[in-house]
Write a protein that holds these residues in place. Structure first.
Motif, PDB file in Angstrom:
ATOM      1  N   LYS A  84       0.818  -1.211   0.000  1.00 19.15           N
ATOM      2  CA  LYS A  84       0.000   0.000   0.000  1.00 19.15           C
ATOM      3  C   LYS A  84       0.851   1.262   0.000  1.00 19.15           C
ATOM      4  O   LYS A  84       0.360   2.337  -0.335  1.00 19.15           O
ATOM      5  CB  LYS A  84      -0.929   0.004   1.217  1.00 19.15           C
ATOM      6  N   ARG A  85       2.113   1.120   0.386  1.00 22.23           N
ATOM      7  CA  ARG A  85       3.018   2.268   0.456  1.00 22.23           C
ATOM      8  C   ARG A  85       4.009   2.292  -0.706  1.00 22.23           C
ATOM      9  O   ARG A  85       5.031   2.955  -0.641  1.00 22.23           O
ATOM     10  CB  ARG A  85       3.774   2.234   1.788  1.00 22.23           C
ATOM     11  N   ILE A  86       3.682   1.571  -1.777  1.00 20.11           N
ATOM     12  CA  ILE A  86       4.606   1.476  -2.907  1.00 20.11           C
ATOM     13  C   ILE A  86       4.878   2.837  -3.533  1.00 20.11           C
ATOM     14  O   ILE A  86       5.953   3.071  -4.105  1.00 20.11           O
ATOM     15  CB  ILE A  86       4.059   0.491  -3.976  1.00 20.11           C
ATOM     16  N   HIS A  87       3.914   3.775  -3.401  1.00 19.55           N
ATOM     17  CA  HIS A  87       4.130   5.105  -3.971  1.00 19.55           C
ATOM     18  C   HIS A  87       5.286   5.832  -3.293  1.00 19.55           C
ATOM     19  O   HIS A  87       5.966   6.652  -3.909  1.00 19.55           O
ATOM     20  CB  HIS A  87       2.845   5.945  -3.868  1.00 19.55           C
ATOM     21  N   VAL A  88       5.525   5.511  -2.015  1.00 17.58           N
ATOM     22  CA  VAL A  88       6.647   6.121  -1.298  1.00 17.58           C
ATOM     23  C   VAL A  88       7.965   5.643  -1.911  1.00 17.58           C
ATOM     24  O   VAL A  88       8.910   6.420  -2.077  1.00 17.58           O
ATOM     25  CB  VAL A  88       6.588   5.770   0.202  1.00 17.58           C
ATOM     26  N   PHE A  89       8.016   4.371  -2.257  1.00 22.47           N
ATOM     27  CA  PHE A  89       9.191   3.799  -2.939  1.00 22.47           C
ATOM     28  C   PHE A  89       9.433   4.527  -4.258  1.00 22.47           C
ATOM     29  O   PHE A  89      10.563   4.935  -4.556  1.00 22.47           O
ATOM     30  CB  PHE A  89       8.947   2.303  -3.190  1.00 22.47           C
ATOM     31  N   ILE A  90       8.377   4.699  -5.041  1.00 21.93           N
ATOM     32  CA  ILE A  90       8.497   5.319  -6.363  1.00 21.93           C
ATOM     33  C   ILE A  90       8.960   6.772  -6.252  1.00 21.93           C
ATOM     34  O   ILE A  90       9.866   7.210  -6.972  1.00 21.93           O
ATOM     35  CB  ILE A  90       7.159   5.232  -7.121  1.00 21.93           C
ATOM     36  N   ILE A  91       8.361   7.511  -5.316  1.00 22.34           N
ATOM     37  CA  ILE A  91       8.740   8.919  -5.124  1.00 22.34           C
ATOM     38  C   ILE A  91      10.200   9.014  -4.683  1.00 22.34           C
ATOM     39  O   ILE A  91      10.971   9.834  -5.198  1.00 22.34           O
ATOM     40  CB  ILE A  91       7.815   9.591  -4.090  1.00 22.34           C
ATOM     41  N   GLY A  92      10.597   8.171  -3.727  1.00 19.96           N
ATOM     42  CA  GLY A  92      11.982   8.178  -3.252  1.00 19.96           C
ATOM     43  C   GLY A  92      12.968   7.892  -4.372  1.00 19.96           C
ATOM     44  O   GLY A  92      14.016   8.535  -4.483  1.00 19.96           O
ATOM     45  N   ASN A 208      13.459   4.506   2.158  1.00 19.94           N
ATOM     46  CA  ASN A 208      14.880   4.189   1.992  1.00 19.94           C
ATOM     47  C   ASN A 208      15.100   3.153   0.896  1.00 19.94           C
ATOM     48  O   ASN A 208      16.108   3.183   0.193  1.00 19.94           O
ATOM     49  CB  ASN A 208      15.505   3.723   3.311  1.00 19.94           C
ATOM     50  N   MET A 209      14.128   2.245   0.701  1.00 22.37           N
ATOM     51  CA  MET A 209      14.243   1.313  -0.424  1.00 22.37           C
ATOM     52  C   MET A 209      14.208   2.072  -1.752  1.00 22.37           C
ATOM     53  O   MET A 209      14.969   1.772  -2.670  1.00 22.37           O
ATOM     54  CB  MET A 209      13.102   0.289  -0.385  1.00 22.37           C
ATOM     55  N   GLY A 210      13.318   3.058  -1.849  1.00 19.08           N
ATOM     56  CA  GLY A 210      13.221   3.853  -3.069  1.00 19.08           C
ATOM     57  C   GLY A 210      14.474   4.668  -3.315  1.00 19.08           C
ATOM     58  O   GLY A 210      14.978   4.732  -4.443  1.00 19.08           O
ATOM     59  N   VAL A 211      14.988   5.306  -2.263  1.00 18.70           N
ATOM     60  CA  VAL A 211      16.218   6.090  -2.388  1.00 18.70           C
ATOM     61  C   VAL A 211      17.381   5.182  -2.784  1.00 18.70           C
ATOM     62  O   VAL A 211      18.205   5.541  -3.634  1.00 18.70           O
ATOM     63  CB  VAL A 211      16.521   6.828  -1.062  1.00 18.70           C
ATOM     64  N   HIS A 212      17.425   4.010  -2.189  1.00 13.31           N
ATOM     65  CA  HIS A 212      18.468   3.025  -2.518  1.00 13.31           C
ATOM     66  C   HIS A 212      18.396   2.656  -3.995  1.00 13.31           C
ATOM     67  O   HIS A 212      19.422   2.644  -4.696  1.00 13.31           O
ATOM     68  CB  HIS A 212      18.266   1.778  -1.639  1.00 13.31           C
ATOM     69  N   PHE A 213      17.190   2.384  -4.487  1.00  5.60           N
ATOM     70  CA  PHE A 213      17.043   2.024  -5.897  1.00  5.60           C
ATOM     71  C   PHE A 213      17.393   3.203  -6.808  1.00  5.60           C
ATOM     72  O   PHE A 213      18.031   3.026  -7.851  1.00  5.60           O
ATOM     73  CB  PHE A 213      15.623   1.552  -6.196  1.00  5.60           C
ATOM     74  N   GLY A 214      16.989   4.424  -6.435  1.00  4.10           N
ATOM     75  CA  GLY A 214      17.329   5.604  -7.228  1.00  4.10           C
ATOM     76  C   GLY A 214      18.835   5.782  -7.343  1.00  4.10           C
ATOM     77  O   GLY A 214      19.354   6.102  -8.415  1.00  4.10           O
ATOM     78  N   TRP A 215      19.540   5.568  -6.233  1.00  2.00           N
ATOM     79  CA  TRP A 215      21.011   5.625  -6.249  1.00  2.00           C
ATOM     80  C   TRP A 215      21.579   4.576  -7.189  1.00  2.00           C
ATOM     81  O   TRP A 215      22.424   4.857  -8.028  1.00  2.00           O
ATOM     82  CB  TRP A 215      21.551   5.423  -4.826  1.00  2.00           C
ATOM     83  N   ASN A 216      21.101   3.336  -7.043  1.00  4.41           N
ATOM     84  CA  ASN A 216      21.603   2.252  -7.886  1.00  4.41           C
ATOM     85  C   ASN A 216      21.354   2.517  -9.363  1.00  4.41           C
ATOM     86  O   ASN A 216      22.221   2.274 -10.210  1.00  4.41           O
ATOM     87  CB  ASN A 216      20.952   0.921  -7.481  1.00  4.41           C
ATOM     88  N   ALA A 217      20.146   2.995  -9.675  1.00  2.00           N
ATOM     89  CA  ALA A 217      19.793   3.252 -11.074  1.00  2.00           C
ATOM     90  C   ALA A 217      20.712   4.305 -11.676  1.00  2.00           C
ATOM     91  O   ALA A 217      21.187   4.159 -12.817  1.00  2.00           O
ATOM     92  CB  ALA A 217      18.334   3.697 -11.175  1.00  2.00           C
TER      93      ALA A 217
END
Length: 226
Positions: A84-92, A208-217
């Motif tokens: 339900k909080r997947i949008h937080v991942f995407i925004i991060g 933090n998962m989203g930020v982590h993925f953004g860094w990796n990408a």
């Protein structure tokens, strides 16, 4: 009075059951995603297929640990509200990638390709691996299990954060075959990811998962330009 007590017990049992079912369901999604990626490794990773298979299997072991610990030890790493909080991942992920891109663009005097051009430099299999597996697993381990364990053992907050960050950096050091520069990069990164979790998603860890993925990408795309 007794009927009221029974109602409370039944309600709590139902909530616990739903939480457990949600934990198992989300955990199985990750397990199945990794099994699928391993079975399709030759297609998703046409270059260095065997290396990527080894990496996927490493994360499968991590996922199995996280899954069992979160489900059977009462730690609820996989929560019903996770999806339900997947949008937080995407925004991060988007905000992190754009900030890094802007910084790289400024430092490189406008030499970076377009954002889309940077992303298309990353093989789709590698991008999926980092989105569905790497960022999630590492955050659940290093900012989830490890931090929780340290804090439950009464390690003070900053020591727990620094210990987690050092172990996080050592993990990448080992995965990269002994690249010392990674220790200097990933220790502060581990502290940053912990700060983001505390600030924006202390319960689910989605920020933090989203930020982590953004860094990796960004690093994956930028690395292809070197």
């Amino acid at each position: 009075m007794s009927s009221h007590f029974v109602f409370i017990v039944v309600t709590m049992a139902e909530k616990k059951s739903r939480s457990l079912i949600g934990a198992i369901s989300v955990g199985l999604v990750f397990v199945l995603a990794q099994i699928w990626m391993l079975s399709q490794a030759s297609i998703l990773f046409p270059q260095d297929t065997e290396k990527w298979k080894w990496i996927i299997m490493t994360y499968m072991v991590i996922t199995a640990f996280v899954f069992s610990w979160g489900t059977y030890k009462g730690a609820t790493l996989f929560k019903v509200n996770f999806l339900k909080r997947i949008h937080v991942f995407i925004i991060g992920a988007i905000v992190t990638f754009l900030l890094l891109y802007a910084m790289g663009f400024a430092v490189g005097s406008g030499q970076l390709p377009t954002i889309w051009g940077t992303l298309t430099l990353i093989p789709i299999g590698v991008l999926l691996l980092h989105a569905l597996i790497v960022a999630v697993d590492e955050e659940l381990i290093f900012r989830g299990f490890l931090l929780n364990t340290l804090q439950k053992n009464r390690v003070d907050r900053m020591t727990a954060y620094l210990t987690s960050a050092v172990i996080f950096a050592m993990f990448h050091f080992a995965m990269a075959g002994g690249e010392w520069l990674l220790l200097l990069i990933y220790i502060p990164l581990g502290l940053l990811f912990a700060f983001v979790k505390d600030k924006f998603s202390p319960q689910t860890g989605m920020a933090n998962m989203g930020v982590h993925f953004g860094w990796n990408a960004f690093i994956l795309g930028f690395g292809n330009l070197l």
